[in-house]
Design an enzyme around this catalytic site. Sequence first.
Site, PDB file in Angstrom:
ATOM      1  N   GLU A  44      42.001  -8.185  74.059  1.00 11.79           N
ATOM      2  CA  GLU A  44      43.461  -8.248  73.996  1.00 11.79           C
ATOM      3  C   GLU A  44      43.974  -9.525  74.649  1.00 11.79           C
ATOM      4  O   GLU A  44      43.333 -10.093  75.538  1.00 11.79           O
ATOM      5  CB  GLU A  44      44.115  -7.044  74.696  1.00 11.79           C
ATOM      6  CG  GLU A  44      44.053  -5.749  73.933  1.00 11.79           C
ATOM      7  CD  GLU A  44      42.886  -4.874  74.357  1.00 11.79           C
ATOM      8  OE1 GLU A  44      42.608  -3.871  73.677  1.00 11.79           O
ATOM      9  OE2 GLU A  44      42.228  -5.220  75.368  1.00 11.79           O
ATOM     10  N   THR A  45      45.152  -9.928  74.207  1.00  5.97           N
ATOM     11  CA  THR A  45      45.939 -10.987  74.834  1.00  5.97           C
ATOM     12  C   THR A  45      47.330 -10.419  75.071  1.00  5.97           C
ATOM     13  O   THR A  45      47.879  -9.732  74.212  1.00  5.97           O
ATOM     14  CB  THR A  45      46.027 -12.227  73.931  1.00  5.97           C
ATOM     15  OG1 THR A  45      44.719 -12.787  73.759  1.00  5.97           O
ATOM     16  CG2 THR A  45      46.950 -13.279  74.518  1.00  5.97           C
TER      17      THR A  45
END
Length: 282
Positions: A44-45
């Site tokens: 994830e970002t």
Amino acid sequence: MRFHIVDVFTQRRYAGNQLAVVESRGELSDDEMQRIAAEMDYSETTFIESFDPSGGYDVRIFTPSEEIPFAGHPTLGTAAVLRERTGADEIDLELPVGTIPVRTEGDGEQETLWMTQRQPEFGERLEREPVARALSLSPDDLSGDHPVQIVSTGLPTIIVPLTGRVALERASIDRAAYDALVESRDAKNVFIFCAEPRSDDNDLAARMFAPYLGVPEDPATGSANGCLAGYLVEQRGDDVALRVEQGYEMGRPSVLHLRADEHSNSIDVGGSVVRVATGELL
């Protein structure tokens, strides 16, 4: 535009789960955020859309392929970045699932960040055979003592108890069987666990797969471990206080702390966060 890279659920760099945190401040379109998340190519970002401590911080979470409403290690990692900026021991993140509070306990090398997740929702119980096929396992590798069940504290997860670590290490995704399993279900995460950790300091060993979301395997999954905590309380009828190891098969060993209260349905997931890098998007 400034960004940070941190490792979550570890006390040393280059272990745990990697996270990129972008100080977007509302200046990026949805498409730009998605393309940046694909470029980073971590599980994830996150994108910090607002910096208003009095009203919490608006945060969005993207996998390499889509936006998701909640995830655990992005929550802790983003809170750690904000804590360094503000010095606050308590940070409220405003996510699509609602407000997730994060607080810091301890200090120095013993510092642990804890997030309180939403109360668990218990969904469908699944047949063992299609789940085993999706994991390239035999139905006998799945424990008969507890059910395979979908649980959610914000992100639905298929919780799969296994007989032991031999089965845990042997598991691998059969993509056709996995797609058939998750296609008509909201739950895309498949979280497997057993009671045979490598370290005597830990209580359980786990792995998590979510190729539908662009995450072939995740080295440390706070949301799924929160689901596990709720699941174990439901199955055992007692409080939970556990250490879970994850990420060993990926060469990124991680440790997640779980606390869950039978009476209040309160679920806390904790871990350490280590800063790795800071840079600028051009």
